[in-house]
Scaffold this motif. Structure first.
Motif, PDB file in Angstrom:
ATOM      1  N   PHE A  41     -33.457 -21.197 -21.911  1.00  0.00           N
ATOM      2  CA  PHE A  41     -33.872 -21.231 -22.717  1.00  0.00           C
ATOM      3  C   PHE A  41     -34.704 -22.329 -23.348  1.00  0.00           C
ATOM      4  N   PRO A  42     -36.086 -21.466 -22.371  1.00  0.00           N
ATOM      5  CA  PRO A  42     -37.067 -21.785 -22.634  1.00  0.00           C
ATOM      6  C   PRO A  42     -37.471 -22.015 -24.532  1.00  0.00           C
ATOM      7  N   GLN A  43     -38.645 -22.811 -23.880  1.00  0.00           N
ATOM      8  CA  GLN A  43     -39.326 -23.155 -25.363  1.00  0.00           C
ATOM      9  C   GLN A  43     -39.856 -21.721 -25.951  1.00  0.00           C
ATOM     10  N   LEU A  44     -40.493 -20.979 -27.049  1.00  0.00           N
ATOM     11  CA  LEU A  44     -41.012 -19.826 -27.134  1.00  0.00           C
ATOM     12  C   LEU A  44     -41.805 -19.479 -28.552  1.00  0.00           C
ATOM     13  N   ARG A  45     -42.532 -19.096 -28.484  1.00  0.00           N
ATOM     14  CA  ARG A  45     -42.888 -18.493 -30.720  1.00  0.00           C
ATOM     15  C   ARG A  45     -41.288 -17.340 -30.662  1.00  0.00           C
ATOM     16  N   PRO A  46     -41.195 -18.172 -32.057  1.00  0.00           N
ATOM     17  CA  PRO A  46     -40.122 -16.452 -32.579  1.00  0.00           C
ATOM     18  C   PRO A  46     -40.236 -15.935 -32.468  1.00  0.00           C
ATOM     19  N   GLU A  47     -39.667 -14.247 -32.698  1.00  0.00           N
ATOM     20  CA  GLU A  47     -39.670 -13.869 -32.296  1.00  0.00           C
ATOM     21  C   GLU A  47     -39.718 -12.788 -33.533  1.00  0.00           C
ATOM     22  N   GLY A  48     -39.236 -12.701 -34.402  1.00  0.00           N
ATOM     23  CA  GLY A  48     -39.384 -12.670 -36.113  1.00  0.00           C
ATOM     24  C   GLY A  48     -38.674 -11.262 -36.220  1.00  0.00           C
ATOM     25  N   GLU A  49     -38.239 -10.706 -37.171  1.00  0.00           N
ATOM     26  CA  GLU A  49     -37.141 -10.082 -37.271  1.00  0.00           C
ATOM     27  C   GLU A  49     -36.246  -9.396 -36.179  1.00  0.00           C
ATOM     28  N   ILE A  50     -35.756  -8.612 -35.700  1.00  0.00           N
ATOM     29  CA  ILE A  50     -34.861  -8.702 -34.662  1.00  0.00           C
ATOM     30  C   ILE A  50     -34.232  -6.718 -35.030  1.00  0.00           C
ATOM     31  N   GLY A  51     -33.313  -7.808 -36.273  1.00  0.00           N
ATOM     32  CA  GLY A  51     -33.433  -5.376 -37.309  1.00  0.00           C
ATOM     33  C   GLY A  51     -31.896  -5.408 -36.823  1.00  0.00           C
ATOM     34  N   ILE A  52     -30.507  -6.467 -36.181  1.00  0.00           N
ATOM     35  CA  ILE A  52     -29.066  -6.231 -35.576  1.00  0.00           C
ATOM     36  C   ILE A  52     -28.128  -6.169 -36.353  1.00  0.00           C
ATOM     37  N   ALA A  53     -28.850  -7.402 -37.400  1.00  0.00           N
ATOM     38  CA  ALA A  53     -27.563  -6.914 -38.258  1.00  0.00           C
ATOM     39  C   ALA A  53     -27.257  -5.921 -39.183  1.00  0.00           C
ATOM     40  N   GLN A  54     -29.448  -5.457 -39.772  1.00  0.00           N
ATOM     41  CA  GLN A  54     -29.336  -3.929 -40.184  1.00  0.00           C
ATOM     42  C   GLN A  54     -28.919  -2.965 -39.379  1.00  0.00           C
ATOM     43  N   TRP A  55     -28.620  -2.938 -38.337  1.00  0.00           N
ATOM     44  CA  TRP A  55     -27.775  -1.758 -37.714  1.00  0.00           C
ATOM     45  C   TRP A  55     -26.807  -1.596 -37.610  1.00  0.00           C
ATOM     46  N   LEU A  56     -26.025  -2.745 -37.656  1.00  0.00           N
ATOM     47  CA  LEU A  56     -24.475  -3.113 -37.229  1.00  0.00           C
ATOM     48  C   LEU A  56     -23.976  -3.118 -38.642  1.00  0.00           C
ATOM     49  N   ARG A  57     -24.979  -3.237 -39.695  1.00  0.00           N
ATOM     50  CA  ARG A  57     -24.303  -2.523 -40.931  1.00  0.00           C
ATOM     51  C   ARG A  57     -24.677  -0.728 -41.393  1.00  0.00           C
ATOM     52  N   GLU A  58     -25.706  -0.514 -40.719  1.00  0.00           N
ATOM     53  CA  GLU A  58     -25.895   0.606 -40.773  1.00  0.00           C
ATOM     54  C   GLU A  58     -24.434   1.069 -39.827  1.00  0.00           C
ATOM     55  N   ALA A  59     -24.459   1.087 -39.186  1.00  0.00           N
ATOM     56  CA  ALA A  59     -23.411   1.788 -37.948  1.00  0.00           C
ATOM     57  C   ALA A  59     -21.952   2.159 -38.971  1.00  0.00           C
ATOM     58  N   THR A  60     -21.360   0.494 -39.614  1.00  0.00           N
ATOM     59  CA  THR A  60     -20.180   0.381 -40.059  1.00  0.00           C
ATOM     60  C   THR A  60     -20.047   0.366 -41.233  1.00  0.00           C
TER      61      THR A  60
END
Length: 511
Positions: A481-500
């Motif tokens: 896991f090399p150091q990288l700039r932050p990715e920002g918001e990914i949206g997976i939590a929202q996808w799981l919420r909507e699918a549920t």
């Protein structure tokens, strides 16, 4: 809605269909008899007749890489520990719900199978499945199989996906484990004791680098992530622990490149009653055996070059400037000892700094074969003992291969008064604007005042060694896991919420 999110919701909906068939989509234990590599190791060389006679039964788990459905039968490939094995599904061999489960499987799902081994008409070793178990649902899909995962940014950021899509990457990190294991074993066999020293320090030292700063709330003090464990390990030598080593994580607040990562792994080891020449001999032994343990040979291939760790060359810094000079106006041995000539070729402040500037600019990249460069100037070696024959130089060496430094060692400075003068010299360099110059460490001076035996010490860069042993061009390829700039918001939590929250669909009819 993006195509990716649409696929996510379709796969999420299959969870309910799997549950309707009586299977658990997550969290089920599976007792296997073999891993995929074990099946291949035990039976890949056997003929169809030998396998049929033995009728070996296996229980094996893995991730579905391919699915080829053909009505009442089909084939899949399972991936486990970086290798793949074919399985054969036939409706008559399974229960009705198991065959219905098979028809719901997506690429990337994790399953377990039980059955017997055989060879297909094309000769491929396969498992004839008699029982199918669902273990974990993949909601994200897999990269296209013919091209794999090629986007470097995604590979480093989503290493979990890289390991799935590019199973050869797992080989790199297995080799990394061999490298670390070899170094540890070799040192322990020589009587070294593995220790741990602080990663957060009130005064950083042991190298020329800028630190990362953090704050301890309870003590209300700033602390530094260590740039090296050196000064703590030498405190242990003063305390009577005559051979110590640490495989350590160190942190340097510097640039990122194919050879540098802010967080990296080093091996540092110290041996009482020896000197830098003793450490040279030990280093050559360690590197030769390391290459054999990691690759099976002391000669390894790196970026088209054959590097022979069974034969390490040795040159002084001055000899290396002359021998490996890249460019016009190659100097003579007399010129590299002449202060006026050095000053004419480099803008650095002192002859020692000027010599190192020329070495780094004109010679270092030519050190392709494993090479030891020794006798470094005092100005760039604040912790090394002066050379008895030339007080402008120190009993220090560095190890190079493929044009990069992989190790640094020296006869340790154990005279507290001389160490005090070196620290003061470093403070003067800091006042001139060198923010990587060493600081004064009073407690380390106190430890030296108790009497530190003559000692040889060394640091080896584990990440760079792994690069060489795995033919990896970038240090990021050998760090999970090399150091990288932050990715920002990914949206997976929202996808799981909507699918549920989606209405429950009517389960697919059983087949």
């Amino acid at each position: 809605m993006s195509l990716e999110q649409e696929q996510f919701e379709q796969r999420f909906a299959r969870i309910r269909e799997i549950e309707a068939l009586g299977f658990r989509p997550y969290g089920q234990r599976f007792e296997f008899t073999h891993t995929v590599p074990q099946v291949l190791a035990d039976y890949a060389a056997k003929t169809a007749e030998e396998i049929d006679a033995a009728h070996p039964e296996v229980r094996v788990a893995g991730r579905v890489l391919t699915i080829r459905r053909m009505g009442k039968a089909g084939f899949m490939h399972l991936q486990g520990a970086g290798e793949k094995l074919q399985v054969y599904i036939k409706k008559d061999a399974l229960t009705e719900s198991e065959f219905a489960l098979y028809k719901l499987l997506d690429l990337g799902d994790v399953i377990g199978v039980e059955g017997y081994l055989f060879r297909t008409r094309t000769g491929e070793l396969s498992v004839h499945v008699e029982k199918l178990t669902f273990l974990s649902k993949n909601l994200m899909g897999l990269p296209e199989k013919f091209h794999g995962l090629e986007d470097v940014e995604i590979r480093y950021r989503q290493r979990y996906l890289d390991l799935i899509a590019n199973p050869e990457v797992q080989t790199v990190f297995r080799t990394r484990a061999k490298v670390v294991g070899s170094l540890r074993r070799q040192l322990e066999e020589r009587g070294f004791i593995e220790v741990e020293t602080p990663m957060m320090q009130s005064l950083y030292g042991g190298a020329a680098a800028r630190p990362f700063v953090t704050h301890h709330n309870t003590l209300d003090i700033d602390l530094f992530l260590r740039i090296a464990p050196e000064l703590y390990l030498k405190r242990l030598i003063s305390g009577g622990m005559e051979r110590v080593f640490e495989i350590n994580r160190s942190f340097r607040n510097e640039g990122v490149s194919t050879r540098h990562n802010p967080e990296f792994t080093m091996l540092e080891f110290y041996q009482s009653y020896t000197d830098y020449r003793g450490m040279m001999h030990l280093t050559c032994e360690l590197l030769k055996q390391l290459a054999i343990d990691a690759t099976g040979s002391p000669v390894v291939e790196f970026q088209g070059q054959q590097l022979d760790f069974g034969s390490v060359r040795r040159y002084s810094v001055r000899e290396a400037v002359v021998e490996f000079w890249q460019g016009p106006d190659k100097p003579t041995p007399e010129q590299v000892r002449d202060a006026a000539w050095l000053a004419s070729k480099s803008g650095k402040a002192t002859p020692g700094e000027q010599l190192m500037d020329l070495f780094e600019r004109h010679s270092e990249q030519a050190l392709i074969q494993p090479t030891i460069i020794y006798e470094y100037p005092v100005e760039v070696s604040p912790l090394a003992k002066q050379n008895a024959d030339d007080p402008t130089m120190t009993d220090r060496f560095e190890v190079f291969a493929a044009g990069m430094e992989i190790g640094n060692a020296y006869t340790e400075l154990n005279d507290p008064n001389e160490q005090r003068r070196r620290f003061e010299s470093q403070l003067a360099m800091r006042e001139r604007g060198d923010d990587e110059a060493h600081q004064m460490d009073e407690d380390f001076l106190r430890a030296l005042c108790y009497g530190m035996p003559p000692t040889g010490g060394e640091g080896l860069g584990v990440d760079r060694l792994v690069m060489l042993m795995t033919n990896s061009k970038s240090i990021r390829d050998v760090i999970l896991f090399p150091q990288l700039r932050p990715e920002g918001e990914i949206g997976i939590a929202q996808w799981l919420r909507e699918a549920t929250d989606k209405p429950v669909a009517t389960p697919a009819p059983q087949v």
